[in-house]
Enzyme design. Structure first.
Site, short mmCIF file in Angstrom:
data_model
loop_
_atom_site.label_atom_id
_atom_site.label_comp_id
_atom_site.label_asym_id
_atom_site.label_seq_id
_atom_site.Cartn_x
_atom_site.Cartn_y
_atom_site.Cartn_z
N GLU A 198 0.86 -1.19 0.00
CA GLU A 198 0.00 0.00 0.00
C GLU A 198 0.89 1.24 0.00
OE1 GLU A 198 -3.45 -0.22 2.36
OE2 GLU A 198 -3.85 1.93 2.32
N ASN A 241 -3.30 -1.58 7.70
CA ASN A 241 -4.62 -2.10 7.29
C ASN A 241 -4.46 -3.61 7.21
OD1 ASN A 241 -5.80 0.44 7.01
ND2 ASN A 241 -5.04 0.66 4.92
N LYS A 320 -3.87 0.00 14.03
CA LYS A 320 -4.71 1.07 13.47
C LYS A 320 -6.15 0.65 13.79
CE LYS A 320 -6.01 2.98 8.92
NZ LYS A 320 -5.59 3.12 7.50
N GLU A 324 -10.47 4.52 9.21
CA GLU A 324 -10.63 4.15 7.80
C GLU A 324 -11.14 2.71 7.67
OE1 GLU A 324 -6.83 5.20 6.00
OE2 GLU A 324 -7.52 7.27 5.78
N ASP A 403 -2.54 14.52 7.00
CA ASP A 403 -2.09 13.25 6.44
C ASP A 403 -0.85 13.40 5.56
OD1 ASP A 403 -2.02 10.62 5.78
OD2 ASP A 403 -3.91 10.56 4.71
N GLU A 431 3.95 9.14 -0.74
CA GLU A 431 2.56 9.15 -1.19
C GLU A 431 2.13 10.54 -1.68
OE1 GLU A 431 -0.21 7.84 1.77
OE2 GLU A 431 -1.96 8.31 0.54
N TRP A 577 -13.97 12.86 2.74
CA TRP A 577 -12.70 12.64 3.43
C TRP A 577 -12.25 13.78 4.34
CZ3 TRP A 577 -10.66 7.87 3.43
CH2 TRP A 577 -11.05 6.98 2.44
O1 GCW Z 1 -2.70 8.54 4.06
C1 GCW Z 1 -3.49 7.46 4.29
C2 GCW Z 1 -3.16 6.54 3.19
C3 GCW Z 1 -3.62 5.13 3.46
C4 GCW Z 1 -3.04 4.71 4.82
C5 GCW Z 1 -3.49 5.67 5.89
C6 GCW Z 1 -2.88 5.35 7.25
C7 GCW Z 1 -2.38 2.50 5.44
O2 GCW Z 1 -3.74 7.03 2.01
O3 GCW Z 1 -3.17 4.31 2.42
O4 GCW Z 1 -3.41 3.39 5.13
O5 GCW Z 1 -3.11 6.97 5.55
O6 GCW Z 1 -1.92 6.01 7.60
O7 GCW Z 1 -3.37 4.49 7.94
#
Ligand code: GCW
Length: 715
Positions: A198, A241, A320, A324, A403, A431, A577
């Site tokens: 991921e 995740n 986590k 999400e 984020d 990312e 979001w």
């Molecule tokens: O920024 C987001 C990402 C997800 C990630 C999440 C997190 C692993 O887009 O892909 O999931 O953060 O940090 O848990």
């Protein structure tokens, strides 16, 4: 965020034979990163003596033996008092690496030990620290524990010849931060949307492939070696995740984790595992995962005991929860303290820790609702729980309240929980910073946020992370790509993460030079100075270049939804979001003030709660994070917001083009495979930077109707 397919990969040119160095004893088609054989020239041409015993001391010997085989030096070893003094057999020595417990110490080491005790007292080096000193013609590395000896060896490697220079002053090194960890978001099964890794931009996983562990762990061992050489001491081996197959790493697939731990152990790296909070249900067949249920507690205790039976030095769990879509204690009406403490209690008998992530927010909010602010969420959830976590809970907080954007304020959570162990999480994988297609050296960004002082005094973020049992965590940018990180220059981010975790006060520019020096030793084609200078020029300011051509003034999130690559100004504007910019014909930005906005500024202590609240005092680079302003608002440099947007976007795209021109000067001086790979990515960076420039500029021109003061073409 996970709602679209990743963009296609491109430019995966093979690593040419010339660059195909041996990494460790590993496969020849893997780039050696910051440990090419040449990095060991200085130690490998010396007469070394190693004193001490144990697995990590064995690694020190092995490293030296390999270097000496190549460069003509010698290594002698004394495991304890019973051995004859090897320097008697080998003659004089140039380098002694000794554990202080390996009595009787050879004379130079005994001298350094005595001096160290006199100056700093007993136990001054700790579990991972070391002293380095010259006595006479001998360089001595002294440590109290084997991990310190290994770090000391790599320090000498970094120093090269200068470790053996006369007149070198004694040094003592201890890591500032205890937990220096990389989290892999690697899946065991290929995820239908997120793939094998991921947010991975460097190919597949070095641990897992298509539902199984990779049989050959050579690559993992080489990875451990690279990590040890920059200071990392822990790795979490699967995505936070946690999907169905990955959940089973805790139980019937534990052997896969144990195999990785076995390979990383000789480099002093502990393994951690991401677990699902629903494990008692999905793995244990229990009707509930309620953290206060006795059966659930017993299940975690028994399961954790089995983990330690297989992996005695297991680091702990990463969780986590309620984030999400991941399960968590909210399902049972329990708090995050209840949830974290459940796992902490199971781990405590074995000195394990639970890294509990504070990334909890409503990802299904209504964009019409202006009162909900995602930036507030972590503080609102966790600050009231301060003091309620067990001592072996480490609250893992993303560095910013949103984020991993290229610019965000520091999360107010770090200042709100004095009675809780904290780890600050940064994203080494790019990312939101160009996905390893763009050159973006992130250390200056991390350094800036680690140096942030929430109360305006000596208590920096770094000091908080360094506090009792705290940590710095990076989301890894590594994959099975021959260059490890897809973009060869992205290796610098991995290296710098480890170095800054060890010592957050290091100057990022100096760390960059260190990385360049190790990774690009003088080659047969010459031009070494040009190579070093050019790399430094290209990378040092590359994060700010990236910031210039992407989202302006801290507003963030103007990326394409799902995969998060490339511009889409309104991509997230009408989504659930919580990532909005609120641009209209008059202005842009998020009002997070107490006076008229979401009140987020009130989560900061003084002085920042007032600095951010004030339109005049708020730093420009965070202006749109905290305030909604008209396009004509005048910044501290005299420019208006709209003109700043135009100017930075034109400048950023020009700088991207200049990067490519600089790189072209190095054609013929570097390995052709590496040069080509970077060149391909620079082409993409230039294209993408222009796309950002044109979309952002056109968007704001059309919204505002304000022309560019310099009359440049805006499409
Ligand atoms: O920024 C987001 C990402 C997800 C990630 C999440 C997190 C692993 O887009 O892909 O999931 O953060 O940090 O848990």
């Amino acid at each position: 965020m996970s709602d679209a397919a990743a963009p296609t990969r491109f430019g995966e040119g093979p690593l040419s034979r010339a660059a195909a160095r041996t990494a460790g004893d590993g496969p020849v088609d893997v780039h050696s990163a910051w440990l090419p054989p040449e990095a060991f020239r200085a130690v490998g041409s010396r007469r070394a003596l190693v004193c001490g015993a144990g697995t990590l001391v064995g690694t020190v010997r092995h490293e030296l033996a390999r270097a000496c085989a190549r460069y003509g030096g010698t290594v002698a070893w004394r495991s304890g008092p019973a051995d004859a003094a090897p320097e008697d057999r080998t003659g004089a020595v140039d380098l002694v690496l000794a554990l202080s417990t390996a009595a009787p110490l050879p004379a130079p080491a005994a001298e350094v030990a005595e001096e160290c005790r006199r100056r700093h007292g007993a136990g001054a080096l700790g579990a991972e620290g070391f002293a380095l000193a010259r006595t006479g013609d001998v360089t001595v590395v002294l440590a109290e524990e084997p991990a310190g000896l290994l770090h000391g060896l790599f320090h000498v490697v970094r120093l090269g010849e200068s470790a053996f220079g006369a007149g070198r002053r004694p040094e003592r090194h201890r890591p500032a931060v205890r937990l220096r960890m990389l989290d892999h978001w690697d899946n065991v099964d290929v995820h239908p949307v997120m793939g094998q890794v991921e947010r991975g931009y460097a190919g597949g996983s070095i641990f897992w492939r298509d539902g199984s562990p990779r049989g050959d762990l050579t690559r993992v061992r080489d990875y451990g070696r690279l990590l040890a050489a920059c200071g990392v001491n822990a790795v979490s081996v699967n995505n936070v995740n946690v999907h169905a197959t990955e959940a089973r790493l805790l139980t019937d697939r534990l052997g896969d984790v144990a195999a990785i731990a076995d390979v990383l152990r000789p480099y002093g790296i502990r393994v951690h595992l991401s677990v699902t909070f629903a494990a008692p249900v999905v793995l244990g067949g229990l009707p509930t995962a309620d953290p206060l249920d006795a059966g659930v507690r017993a299940w975690w205790a028994a399961t954790t005991r089995q983990v330690y039976d297989r992996v005695p030095d297991f680091g702990g769990y990463v969780v986590k929860a309620d984030s999400e879509g991941q399960p968590g204690p909210f399902t049972y009406g329990r708090s995050h303290a209840d949830g974290a403490n459940l796992l902490a209690d199971a781990l405590a008998p074995f000195w394990g820790v639970v890294h509990w992530r504070a990334f909890v927010y409503d990802h299904r909010q209504d964009w019409r609702d202006r009162s909900t602010d995602r930036a507030r969420a972590a503080f609102d959830h966790f600050a009231p729980l301060d003091g309620r976590f067990r001592p072996n809970v480490v609250l893992q907080v993303k560095h910013g309240p949103m984020d991993f954007q290229a610019r965000e304020p520091v999360s107010p959570v770090v200042a709100a929980m004095p009675a809780t162990r904290l780890a600050v999480e940064v994203q080494v994988t790019q990312e939101y910073t160009g996905q390893q297609r763009h050159v973006c050296y992130l250390a200056p960004w991390w350094s800036e946020l680690l140096g942030f002082a929430p109360w305006g005094d000596h208590r920096t973020v770094a000091a908080l992370a360094a506090g009792e049992g705290g940590g710095l965590v990076g989301v890894s940018n590594v994959g099975d790509d021959p260059f490890w990180t897809g973009h060869p220059l992205a290796q610098a981010n991995l290296y710098a993460f480890g170095r800054l975790a060890w010592d957050p006060r290091l100057d990022p520019a100096a760390v960059l030079d260190e990385w360049i020096g190790l990774t690009f030793p003088p080659g047969p084609a010459g031009g070494h100075d040009l190579v070093r200078r050019t790399l430094h020029e290209m990378m040092d300011d590359s994060w700010r270049t990236y910031e210039r051509y992407t989202a302006p003034l801290g507003v963030g999130f103007m990326v394409r939804p799902g995969h998060h690559y490339g511009p889409d100004v309104d991509g997230y504007e009408y989504t659930p979001w919580g990532t909005y910019h609120f641009a209209d014909r008059d202005g842009v930005g998020v009002d997070r003030t107490r006076a008229s906005g979401t009140g987020f500024t009130g989560q900061y202590p003084q002085p920042w709660r007032d600095v951010y609240e004030s339109l005049d005092r708020c730093p420009d680079d965070l202006l749109l994070f905290f305030h909604h302003v008209p396009y004509g608002h005048v910044l501290h440099d005299g420019s208006t917001v709209i003109q700043h947007i135009y100017d930075t976007h034109f400048a950023g795209a020009e700088e991207a083009a200049a990067l490519r021109a600089r790189w072209d000067r190095l054609d013929g001086l570097l390995d052709p495979g590496l040069h080509t790979r970077v060149r391909e990515r620079l082409d993409e960076q230039v294209r993408c930077a222009e796309e950002w420039r044109d979309q952002v500029n056109a968007y704001f021109f059309r919204k505002s109707g304000v022309p560019d003061a310099r009359g440049r073409r805006i499409p």
